[in-house]
Design a protein around this motif. Structure first.
Motif, mmCIF file in Angstrom:
data_model
loop_
_atom_site.group_PDB
_atom_site.id
_atom_site.type_symbol
_atom_site.label_atom_id
_atom_site.label_comp_id
_atom_site.label_asym_id
_atom_site.label_seq_id
_atom_site.Cartn_x
_atom_site.Cartn_y
_atom_site.Cartn_z
ATOM 1 N N LYS A 114 36.957 8.214 12.509
ATOM 2 C CA LYS A 114 35.971 9.010 13.241
ATOM 3 C C LYS A 114 35.492 8.246 14.478
ATOM 4 O O LYS A 114 35.658 7.026 14.562
ATOM 5 C CB LYS A 114 34.784 9.350 12.340
ATOM 6 N N LYS A 115 34.893 8.979 15.385
ATOM 7 C CA LYS A 115 34.409 8.381 16.624
ATOM 8 C C LYS A 115 33.368 7.300 16.326
ATOM 9 O O LYS A 115 32.456 7.485 15.525
ATOM 10 C CB LYS A 115 33.789 9.459 17.518
ATOM 11 N N GLY A 116 33.504 6.168 16.987
ATOM 12 C CA GLY A 116 32.551 5.070 16.821
ATOM 13 C C GLY A 116 32.940 4.067 15.755
ATOM 14 O O GLY A 116 32.294 3.024 15.622
ATOM 15 N N GLU A 117 33.982 4.345 14.977
ATOM 16 C CA GLU A 117 34.387 3.425 13.915
ATOM 17 C C GLU A 117 35.350 2.367 14.437
ATOM 18 O O GLU A 117 36.074 2.582 15.405
ATOM 19 C CB GLU A 117 35.038 4.199 12.760
ATOM 20 N N THR A 118 35.348 1.229 13.774
ATOM 21 C CA THR A 118 36.312 0.173 14.044
ATOM 22 C C THR A 118 37.020 -0.137 12.735
ATOM 23 O O THR A 118 36.589 0.283 11.655
ATOM 24 C CB THR A 118 35.636 -1.102 14.578
ATOM 25 N N LEU A 119 38.105 -0.880 12.818
ATOM 26 C CA LEU A 119 38.815 -1.240 11.587
ATOM 27 C C LEU A 119 37.937 -2.107 10.695
ATOM 28 O O LEU A 119 38.037 -2.064 9.471
ATOM 29 C CB LEU A 119 40.120 -1.973 11.925
ATOM 30 N N PHE A 122 41.808 4.441 16.941
ATOM 31 C CA PHE A 122 41.288 5.539 17.749
ATOM 32 C C PHE A 122 40.908 6.709 16.851
ATOM 33 O O PHE A 122 41.462 6.857 15.745
ATOM 34 C CB PHE A 122 42.316 5.971 18.799
ATOM 35 N N PRO A 123 39.957 7.561 17.278
ATOM 36 C CA PRO A 123 39.557 8.721 16.479
ATOM 37 C C PRO A 123 40.740 9.626 16.176
ATOM 38 O O PRO A 123 41.583 9.878 17.032
ATOM 39 C CB PRO A 123 38.534 9.424 17.382
ATOM 40 N N GLY A 124 40.807 10.100 14.936
ATOM 41 C CA GLY A 124 41.897 10.966 14.514
ATOM 42 C C GLY A 124 43.072 10.221 13.923
ATOM 43 O O GLY A 124 43.973 10.834 13.344
ATOM 44 N N GLN A 125 43.078 8.902 14.037
ATOM 45 C CA GLN A 125 44.176 8.104 13.500
ATOM 46 C C GLN A 125 44.092 8.061 11.979
ATOM 47 O O GLN A 125 43.023 7.932 11.393
ATOM 48 C CB GLN A 125 44.112 6.685 14.066
ATOM 49 N N LYS A 126 45.243 8.149 11.326
ATOM 50 C CA LYS A 126 45.296 8.073 9.866
ATOM 51 C C LYS A 126 45.403 6.613 9.446
ATOM 52 O O LYS A 126 46.262 5.876 9.919
ATOM 53 C CB LYS A 126 46.478 8.857 9.319
ATOM 54 N N ILE A 127 44.499 6.196 8.562
ATOM 55 C CA ILE A 127 44.489 4.832 8.058
ATOM 56 C C ILE A 127 44.808 4.857 6.566
ATOM 57 O O ILE A 127 44.182 5.589 5.800
ATOM 58 C CB ILE A 127 43.116 4.155 8.286
ATOM 59 N N PHE A 128 45.773 4.054 6.158
ATOM 60 C CA PHE A 128 46.118 3.931 4.745
ATOM 61 C C PHE A 128 45.215 2.880 4.106
ATOM 62 O O PHE A 128 45.119 1.756 4.602
ATOM 63 C CB PHE A 128 47.585 3.552 4.576
ATOM 64 N N LEU A 129 44.565 3.247 3.010
ATOM 65 C CA LEU A 129 43.647 2.346 2.320
ATOM 66 C C LEU A 129 44.320 1.577 1.196
ATOM 67 O O LEU A 129 43.684 0.765 0.531
ATOM 68 C CB LEU A 129 42.464 3.140 1.754
#
Length: 273
Positions: A51-56, A83-90
């Protein structure tokens, strides 16, 4: 007739009041839930959309993971830009087996290639020489990643009274809470770089996360005002925010220390008062 209706209504009201044994409940429409009663590691599952404003760093903080581990899951190299909208694998991506099984001819060719390898190459490898045409990979050391980077100096992030301590329980306090007055100074506990500054993390209010080295991060929550920006270098004792009650039930500083993504007791690092 009208008088009788009025009398009946009065009698019903008196009867209702006399029958209540407990006081009427009071509901606060905008009550704030203290951080100690909220689930901090709110990210679950195997995938997350940025989401917007988040960092890794903020995502790894919520997931309770070391940022390097999360980066490896997603093939993200330093400085870990997302970047916003990017899919992150947890979680680590599993390699799916191919639906089409290899043919017997392909298998035979592979076996033939293995048989044709020179036997004499074993002697050369025994003396540390490389066989021509073969790639060599450096084996990682068994002690890699077992030693932490120590921080020389830790300082208290605020001068107020300690009101809540660290807890190892599942829903316990994952840091310490320091009381104070609105706009009291919030200071960096050690030298480092700001890797997150914002209010995206639910329950933390206006939050600052500082990276001290590859092992240690510290967080400063519920601020009234943030005075630093992401990627800014800070020194131990430098004022980075003003104390407040954003996302909290009272004015205070919630302070956390993470070692390789896991919460640790800040009192083990801070000097005795």
């Amino acid at each position: 007739m009208l008088n009788r209706i009025v009398v009946c209504l009065l009698l019903m009201t008196l009867f209702a009041c006399s029958s209540r044994q407990t006081p009427a409940p009071v509901i606060e429409a905008k009550a704030k839930v203290p951080l100690s009663k909220q689930v901090r590691n709110s990210l679950s599952g195997t995938e997350y959309i940025v989401k917007k404003g988040e960092t890794l760093y903020s995502i790894s903080w919520r997931a309770g993971l070391d940022v390097r581990t999360l980066a490896s899951y997603n093939d993200i190299s330093p400085p870990f830009k997302i970047f916003p909208g990017q899919k992150i694998f947890l979680a680590k991506k599993s390699v799916k087996a191919s639906k089409n099984k290899p043919s017997s001819k392909t298998t035979q060719k592979q076996q033939q290639k293995v048989v044709k390898k020179p036997v004499a190459s074993n002697k050369k490898q025994a003396y540390g020489k490389n066989v021509r045409g073969q790639k060599t990979y450096k084996k990682p050391s068994d002690n890699q990643g077992t030693f932490s980077q120590k921080i020389r100096t830790w300082k208290w992030p605020a001068s107020g009274k300690l009101i809540n301590k660290f807890s190892t329980r599942k829903q316990g306090n994952k840091g310490i809470d320091i009381a104070g007055n609105r706009n009291d100074s919030v200071k960096a506990a050690a030298d480092g770089k700001v890797v997150y500054a914002g209010d995206v993390l639910r329950g933390y209010g206006q939050l600052v996360i500082v990276k001290h080295n590859d092992d240690y991060l510290s967080a400063y929550a519920h601020n009234n005002q943030i005075l630093v920006k992401e990627q800014q270098t800070v020194k131990a004792g430098q004022v980075i925010a003003k104390m407040g009650d954003s996302g909290a039930e009272r004015v205070m500083l919630h302070f956390e220390v993470r070692f390789r993504g896991k919460p640790v007791n800040p009192l083990k690092y801070l000097p005795r008062r």
